[in-house]
Design a protein around this motif. Structure first.
Motif, short mmCIF file in Angstrom:
data_model
loop_
_atom_site.label_atom_id
_atom_site.label_comp_id
_atom_site.label_asym_id
_atom_site.label_seq_id
_atom_site.Cartn_x
_atom_site.Cartn_y
_atom_site.Cartn_z
N GLN A 1 -7.15 2.44 -3.93
CA GLN A 1 -6.65 1.07 -3.88
C GLN A 1 -5.14 1.04 -4.06
O GLN A 1 -4.56 1.89 -4.74
CB GLN A 1 -7.32 0.22 -4.96
N PRO A 2 -4.47 0.08 -3.42
CA PRO A 2 -3.02 -0.03 -3.56
C PRO A 2 -2.64 -0.53 -4.96
O PRO A 2 -3.37 -1.29 -5.59
CB PRO A 2 -2.63 -1.05 -2.49
N ARG B 1 -0.81 4.30 -3.99
CA ARG B 1 -2.24 4.04 -4.11
C ARG B 1 -2.83 4.92 -5.21
O ARG B 1 -2.28 5.97 -5.55
CB ARG B 1 -2.95 4.31 -2.78
N GLY C 1 0.78 -1.22 0.00
CA GLY C 1 0.00 0.00 0.00
C GLY C 1 0.81 1.27 0.00
O GLY C 1 0.30 2.35 0.32
#
Length: 316
Positions: A271-272, A226, A223
């Motif tokens: 979102q990563p 992102r 992460g």
């Protein structure tokens, strides 16, 4: 599908799917670092990416003309009296003398064996150096490492003398310096699709990727980089076409993530991005998605089917 990097607040048009970067957060370590050898303190204030490298801004302070209990940096550099030059700069590692990158300013004084840090400051003040002293150094990308530090170079101005460094202040580890798209423009053609093919749901699926190049170090945790998306969507995964003259009717662009889930829009759906590979301080992260034309009604009219999508990158 046309993917293009644009500057902040700059709108450009293109054909098919247009992706734009709109945001990025540069995070660098900006704490205080104390030198153990003397009372002088240095702060690494901030870092800003420039073409070909990163500029580090720093401040020297907590150094007074009354610091007589610590010997001069020039005394460390020379065992006898000699002219001495003081410069600030960056090293790839504290012991990597070959990796020196100096800031623009420097001062030359006459060193005496009895000099202390206080008397050194007095001499430097007569040359235009004052505390607090703020400056910067531009470090090329190829010299940025996790051990990069900023220190003081003391050079004795005599033949065959080697420079020495006061303890070197690290600029911060495990912090990302900068990220940007790998390509300024990337085109993914969606192809020509007939109304009958759309009605049957058989339009071809096109896979696209967004590569993000990062200079620095994101750490080993997931992460670190992102991404989220913004656009004119009617429901999760459905991106509306650009409403221009000659635009097709009854069609939208269906977008999915690599795991086949619908691409959702907005900061809440950040979102990563997985890291693909990295070497030294250079890392590559890649988002992979799928695009497909889909009908929104059976009443389909032919025309141009372009759509625009915006993405934002965050990293730490």
């Amino acid at each position: 599908m046309n993917m293009r990097k644009t500057g902040d607040r700059k709108n450009r048009t293109g054909s098919d799917l247009l992706l734009r970067i709109i945001a990025g957060t540069i995070l660098v370590c900006a704490g205080l670092f104390f030198w153990s050898a003397n009372a002088v303190e240095i702060t690494v204030d901030r870092a800003e990416p420039e073409p070909g490298g990163v500029r580090y801004y720093f401040t020297v302070k907590n150094w007074t003309e009354f610091d007589h209990d610590v010997r001069s940096w020039c005394d460390i550099a020379a065992w006898k009296e000699a002219p001495c030059a003081i410069e600030f700069g960056a090293l790839r590692t504290p012991l990597d003398i070959e990796g020196i990158v100096l800031s623009a300013s420097g001062w030359a004084i006459q060193h005496r064996s009895s000099d202390t840090m206080g008397s050194l400051l007095t001499k430097l003040s007569k040359r235009g150096f004052w505390v607090p002293y703020s400056s910067s150094v531009l470090v090329p990308n190829e010299k940025i490492t996790n051990s990069l530090c900023i220190g003081v170079k003391a050079t004795t101005i005599i033949v065959a003398a080697s420079p020495s460094w006061a303890p070197c202040t690290p600029v911060g580890q495990h912090q990302l310096v900068s990220c940007e798209p790998a390509l300024q423009q990337k085109t993914v053609s969606m192809g020509n699709v007939s109304p009958d093919t759309l009605r049957q749901g058989n339009a071809p699926i096109k896979t696209f990727t967004i590569d993000v190049n990062c200079v620095g170090h994101t750490g080993s945790g997931a992460g670190s980089v992102r991404m989220y998306f913004l656009g004119d969507f009617t429901s999760p995964g459905f991106l509306s076409l650009d409403q221009l003259p000659g635009t097709a009717k009854g069609v939208a662009l269906r977008l999915k993530n690599q795991d086949n889930s619908d691409l959702r829009f907005g900061r809440n759906y950040i979102q990563p991005i997985p890291k693909q590979h990295g070497e030294g301080n250079f890392e590559v992260y890649t988002y992979t998605g799928n695009a497909q034309y889909q009908k929104t009604t059976n009443d389909i009219s032919s025309g141009v089917a372009n759509a625009s999508l915006t993405y934002a990158i965050e990293y730490n």
